[in-house]
Design an enzyme around this catalytic site. Structure first.
Site, short mmCIF file in Angstrom:
data_model
loop_
_atom_site.label_atom_id
_atom_site.label_comp_id
_atom_site.label_asym_id
_atom_site.label_seq_id
_atom_site.Cartn_x
_atom_site.Cartn_y
_atom_site.Cartn_z
N GLY A 240 3.30 -3.75 0.89
CA GLY A 240 2.04 -4.32 0.21
C GLY A 240 0.70 -3.87 0.77
N ARG A 241 0.73 -4.30 2.05
CA ARG A 241 -0.57 -3.68 2.72
C ARG A 241 -0.63 -2.35 2.81
NH1 ARG A 241 1.50 -6.41 8.28
NH2 ARG A 241 2.53 -7.61 6.64
N MET A 242 0.31 -1.51 2.85
CA MET A 242 0.18 -0.02 2.93
C MET A 242 -0.23 0.33 1.37
SD MET A 242 0.41 1.82 5.70
CE MET A 242 0.75 3.49 4.57
N GLY A 243 0.33 -0.12 0.58
CA GLY A 243 -0.13 0.24 -1.14
C GLY A 243 -1.49 0.19 -1.07
N ARG A 244 -1.90 -0.96 -0.88
CA ARG A 244 -3.50 -1.31 -1.06
C ARG A 244 -4.25 -0.57 -0.46
NH1 ARG A 244 -0.79 -6.35 -1.19
NH2 ARG A 244 -1.11 -6.66 1.14
N GLY B 247 5.92 -3.82 5.25
CA GLY B 247 4.68 -3.45 5.34
C GLY B 247 4.08 -2.82 4.00
N HIS C 277 9.01 1.02 -2.49
CA HIS C 277 9.24 0.13 -1.32
C HIS C 277 9.82 1.23 -0.08
CE1 HIS C 277 8.72 -4.16 -0.60
NE2 HIS C 277 9.75 -4.06 0.33
N TYR D 117 -1.47 -10.40 -9.61
CA TYR D 117 -1.11 -9.19 -8.97
C TYR D 117 0.38 -8.88 -9.21
CZ TYR D 117 -0.64 -5.80 -4.86
OH TYR D 117 -0.20 -5.02 -4.24
N TYR D 118 1.12 -9.97 -8.63
CA TYR D 118 2.64 -9.96 -8.68
C TYR D 118 3.29 -10.07 -9.98
CZ TYR D 118 2.64 -10.34 -3.74
OH TYR D 118 2.41 -10.09 -2.23
#
Length: 319
Positions: free
Chosen positions: A183-187, A181, A176, A217-218
């Protein structure tokens, strides 16, 4: 230090199936979809990834924003979409193996949304769901070192890029590294990693399948946290990647037309001269007369330059 995970029989089977599908996609020249499909998939990717984070905008609204039309939606949602459009449009400019590029991408993705966009966190954070702390991230003082180790693994480890992209995605979410941001950065970063070896992933909307399987997913992220390794998450992501590739093959398994074949071959040969034989070798499912018609069409439309006659004829794309 290598992140902990186990290569199971299931993972090996999934990797084999994914490799087979990528081979089919390459053989059918589907690694770069048509312009219209690329646009559609990019919109689907942005909408799905942001919806997971609570954004309310639809694919139609995002399409309107891309066309610079006025959209009625919460200002925060509009900014999130505009930022995501900007990042995805410049995706090829980022090097997935450089922390500075990760920070730069985050800066664009989160500009005008948080104060410290593009900067690794130094404070402590936890992910709260309802009244319960779902995940307590590593201390802010550890983030910089953990991220350096993660990038070192990504650059140097000998495992397949398909596996390393999933491991990176999980470890990124676990660390983390940003205040917001993540979640969107990891994807996004998993897509960028995969693109380096497999161009098809640039426009493959894996995020839409994550959205459809958001609960799992979670669950797999949490399961990996509890088990102390990313194996459950790797398995989940590989399954979704395989499903996305299968969907692409089902929807796009069509015969290319002359214009599409010529455009694809231009990307392959660039400015080099070539003959009809090289063109035919690239499109094994067409006949020699069809290849001749393709090349004549490209010459007539001033796409190709022609040199010589008959068997000595060579072609070169106008640049």
């Amino acid at each position: 230090m290598k992140p902990p995970y186990t290569i199971t029989d299931n993972i090996i089977t999934l990797i084999a199936s994914i490799s087979e599908k990528i081979g089919e996609i390459n053989a059918n020249h589907l690694y770069k979809p048509t312009t219209e499909l690329r646009k559609k998939n990019r919109i689907k990717t942005i909408q799905s990834s942001l919806e997971i984070e609570g954004n309310t905008m639809t694919e139609e609204q995002i399409s309107a924003l891309l066309e610079h039309k006025r959209v009625i939606a919460p200002q925060k949602d509009i900014i999130e979409v505009q930022n995501a459009i900007q990042v995805y449009e410049h995706l090829r400019q980022f090097n997935p193996y450089q922390i500075k590029d990760l920070e730069k991408a985050h800066g664009i993705l989160m500009q005008n949304l948080i104060d410290n966009a593009g900067k690794l966190r130094t404070s402590n954070v936890g992910i709260v769901k309802g009244s319960k702390i779902e995940h307590l991230a590593p201390s802010g003082t550890m983030v910089n070192g953990l991220m350096k180790d993660l990038f070192k693994y990504l650059k140097n480890d000998g495992d397949l890029i398909l596996i390393k992209s999933c491991v990176f995605h999980y470890e990124f979410e676990f660390i983390h590294p940003f205040v917001d941001g993540n979640g969107r950065m990891g994807r996004l970063w998993q897509t960028l990693i995969l693109m380096q070896q497999y161009p098809v992933f640039e426009f493959l909307p894996v995020e839409s399948l994550i959205k459809q399987n958001q609960k799992e997913y979670y669950t797999r992220l949490s399961e990996s946290d509890k088990s102390g390794n990313s194996t459950p998450f790797i398995t989940f992501m590989l399954r979704l990647i395989l499903e996305a590739l299968e969907q692409l093959l089902q929807s796009q398994n069509k015969i290319l037309n002359t214009e599409e074949r010529v455009a694809l071959f231009k990307e392959k040969v660039g400015n080099s001269r070539f003959g009809r034989k090289e063109y035919l070798q690239n499109f094994k499912n067409i006949s020699a007369p069809t290849a001749s018609r393709d090349l004549k069409w490209a010459v007539d439309n001033e796409i190709l330059l022609k040199f010589g006659e008959q068997r000595l004829t060579e072609y070169q794309f106008k640049m």
